[in-house]
Design a protein around this motif. Structure first.
Motif, mmCIF file in Angstrom:
data_model
loop_
_atom_site.group_PDB
_atom_site.id
_atom_site.type_symbol
_atom_site.label_atom_id
_atom_site.label_comp_id
_atom_site.label_asym_id
_atom_site.label_seq_id
_atom_site.Cartn_x
_atom_site.Cartn_y
_atom_site.Cartn_z
ATOM 1 N N THR A 15 13.547 4.949 13.024
ATOM 2 C CA THR A 15 14.000 5.275 11.843
ATOM 3 C C THR A 15 13.143 4.033 11.672
ATOM 4 O O THR A 15 12.520 2.845 11.811
ATOM 5 N N VAL A 16 12.837 4.131 9.698
ATOM 6 C CA VAL A 16 11.732 3.014 9.124
ATOM 7 C C VAL A 16 12.866 2.400 7.910
ATOM 8 O O VAL A 16 13.142 3.286 7.591
ATOM 9 N N GLU A 17 13.468 1.064 8.332
ATOM 10 C CA GLU A 17 14.199 0.915 6.243
ATOM 11 C C GLU A 17 13.298 0.481 5.304
ATOM 12 O O GLU A 17 12.214 -0.121 5.218
ATOM 13 N N GLY A 18 13.746 0.910 4.588
ATOM 14 C CA GLY A 18 12.851 1.369 3.301
ATOM 15 C C GLY A 18 12.406 2.846 2.594
ATOM 16 O O GLY A 18 13.190 3.600 3.400
ATOM 17 N N GLU A 19 12.149 2.296 1.646
ATOM 18 C CA GLU A 19 11.300 3.240 0.679
ATOM 19 C C GLU A 19 10.716 3.957 1.691
ATOM 20 O O GLU A 19 9.717 3.289 2.226
ATOM 21 N N ILE A 20 10.165 5.876 1.648
ATOM 22 C CA ILE A 20 9.105 5.962 1.859
ATOM 23 C C ILE A 20 7.981 5.728 1.069
ATOM 24 O O ILE A 20 8.203 5.537 -0.187
ATOM 25 N N PRO A 21 6.617 5.075 1.321
ATOM 26 C CA PRO A 21 5.859 4.463 0.332
ATOM 27 C C PRO A 21 5.219 5.963 -0.074
ATOM 28 O O PRO A 21 5.041 6.895 0.439
ATOM 29 N N GLY A 22 4.464 5.164 -1.161
ATOM 30 C CA GLY A 22 3.982 6.317 -1.866
ATOM 31 C C GLY A 22 2.669 6.502 -1.723
ATOM 32 O O GLY A 22 1.503 6.966 -2.173
ATOM 33 N N THR A 23 1.858 5.023 -0.978
ATOM 34 C CA THR A 23 0.606 5.004 -0.384
ATOM 35 C C THR A 23 0.632 4.888 1.227
ATOM 36 O O THR A 23 1.506 4.771 1.394
ATOM 37 N N ALA A 24 -0.829 5.677 1.237
ATOM 38 C CA ALA A 24 -0.871 5.761 3.325
ATOM 39 C C ALA A 24 -2.117 5.247 3.372
ATOM 40 O O ALA A 24 -3.235 5.572 1.939
ATOM 41 N N MET A 25 -2.503 4.632 4.345
ATOM 42 C CA MET A 25 -4.128 4.393 4.855
ATOM 43 C C MET A 25 -5.105 5.483 5.009
ATOM 44 O O MET A 25 -3.759 6.646 5.842
ATOM 45 N N SER A 26 -6.050 5.938 5.832
ATOM 46 C CA SER A 26 -6.998 7.130 6.002
ATOM 47 C C SER A 26 -7.741 5.885 6.625
ATOM 48 O O SER A 26 -8.666 5.893 6.005
ATOM 49 N N CYS A 27 -8.375 6.189 7.584
ATOM 50 C CA CYS A 27 -9.035 5.027 8.379
ATOM 51 C C CYS A 27 -10.436 6.125 9.174
ATOM 52 O O CYS A 27 -10.212 7.587 9.115
ATOM 53 N N ASN A 28 -11.587 5.990 9.282
ATOM 54 C CA ASN A 28 -12.413 6.837 9.501
ATOM 55 C C ASN A 28 -13.011 5.976 11.014
ATOM 56 O O ASN A 28 -13.868 6.841 11.044
ATOM 57 N N CYS A 29 -11.829 5.384 11.977
ATOM 58 C CA CYS A 29 -12.262 5.036 12.504
ATOM 59 C C CYS A 29 -12.683 6.611 13.929
ATOM 60 O O CYS A 29 -12.018 7.192 13.447
ATOM 61 N N SER A 30 -13.395 5.889 15.206
ATOM 62 C CA SER A 30 -12.698 7.448 16.189
ATOM 63 C C SER A 30 -11.556 7.571 16.656
ATOM 64 O O SER A 30 -11.215 9.232 16.729
ATOM 65 N N HIS A 31 -10.636 7.269 16.723
ATOM 66 C CA HIS A 31 -8.981 7.420 16.810
ATOM 67 C C HIS A 31 -8.758 7.778 15.634
ATOM 68 O O HIS A 31 -8.258 9.031 15.746
ATOM 69 N N CYS A 32 -8.572 7.057 14.952
ATOM 70 C CA CYS A 32 -7.825 7.941 13.530
ATOM 71 C C CYS A 32 -8.146 9.185 12.985
ATOM 72 O O CYS A 32 -8.088 9.886 12.178
ATOM 73 N N ARG A 33 -9.222 8.951 13.073
ATOM 74 C CA ARG A 33 -10.166 10.249 12.395
ATOM 75 C C ARG A 33 -9.743 11.801 13.185
ATOM 76 O O ARG A 33 -9.673 12.809 12.911
ATOM 77 N N ARG A 34 -10.118 11.647 14.232
ATOM 78 C CA ARG A 34 -9.958 12.435 15.475
ATOM 79 C C ARG A 34 -8.377 13.099 15.490
ATOM 80 O O ARG A 34 -7.834 14.327 14.939
ATOM 81 N N LYS A 35 -7.233 11.582 14.818
ATOM 82 C CA LYS A 35 -5.990 12.228 15.112
ATOM 83 C C LYS A 35 -5.545 12.995 13.379
ATOM 84 O O LYS A 35 -4.152 13.791 12.905
ATOM 85 N N GLY A 36 -6.234 12.435 12.494
ATOM 86 C CA GLY A 36 -6.100 12.968 11.102
ATOM 87 C C GLY A 36 -4.439 12.255 10.601
ATOM 88 O O GLY A 36 -3.721 12.541 9.574
ATOM 89 N N PHE A 37 -4.205 10.578 10.860
ATOM 90 C CA PHE A 37 -2.772 10.305 10.700
ATOM 91 C C PHE A 37 -3.583 9.495 9.103
ATOM 92 O O PHE A 37 -4.553 9.467 8.870
ATOM 93 N N LEU A 38 -2.038 9.918 8.565
ATOM 94 C CA LEU A 38 -1.964 8.938 7.661
ATOM 95 C C LEU A 38 -1.072 8.031 7.431
ATOM 96 O O LEU A 38 0.246 7.546 8.049
ATOM 97 N N LEU A 39 -1.053 6.464 7.546
ATOM 98 C CA LEU A 39 -0.776 5.655 8.052
ATOM 99 C C LEU A 39 0.084 4.604 7.514
ATOM 100 O O LEU A 39 -0.430 4.043 6.053
#
Length: 116
Positions: A15-39
């Motif tokens: 659980t995260v306290e607060g509202e669901i954010p309207g912005t996310a980060m998409s990173c192109n590092c070797s890890h995030c790119r392969r997993k498709g994270f929206l952070l």
């Protein structure tokens, strides 16, 4: 207000306290790119692991300053824990693991993590 997230199999929930954010980060590092994270980043005191601590395994790479947590049952990574640029403890929440997040409506900030 708070929002919930989980791994794919449901063993790890949070659980995260607060509202669901309207912005996310998409990173192109070797890890995030392969997993498709929206952070989204939140202070660690706004993040609470509800279940599955016994199912989590940590992966570290590069500078080893982020604890990438993944479920040993399904392999899904719903969050990471690390230190922000100002030295404060942060949780990086993978919004793809938050069922109520409207991924299509997110404003995506692209980060060139491959150059770090």
């Amino acid at each position: 207000m708070a929002y919930d997230g989980s791994c794919h199999c449901g063993a790890v929930t949070f659980t995260v306290e607060g509202e669901i954010p309207g912005t996310a980060m998409s990173c192109n590092c070797s890890h995030c790119r392969r997993k498709g994270f929206l952070l989204s980043f939140v202070p660690v005191d706004q993040f609470r692991l509800k279940s599955g601590s016994d199912k989590l395994k940590t992966y570290r790479f590069h500078k080893h300053n982020i604890d990438h947590q993944f479920c040993t049952e399904c392999g899904c990574q719903g969050f990471s824990v690390g230190t922000g640029p100002d030295g404060s403890k942060m949780a990086a929440v993978n919004l793809r693991c938050v069922p109520d997040a409207d991924l299509e409506a997110l404003h995506i900030q692209k980060v060139d993590g491959a150059s770090f």
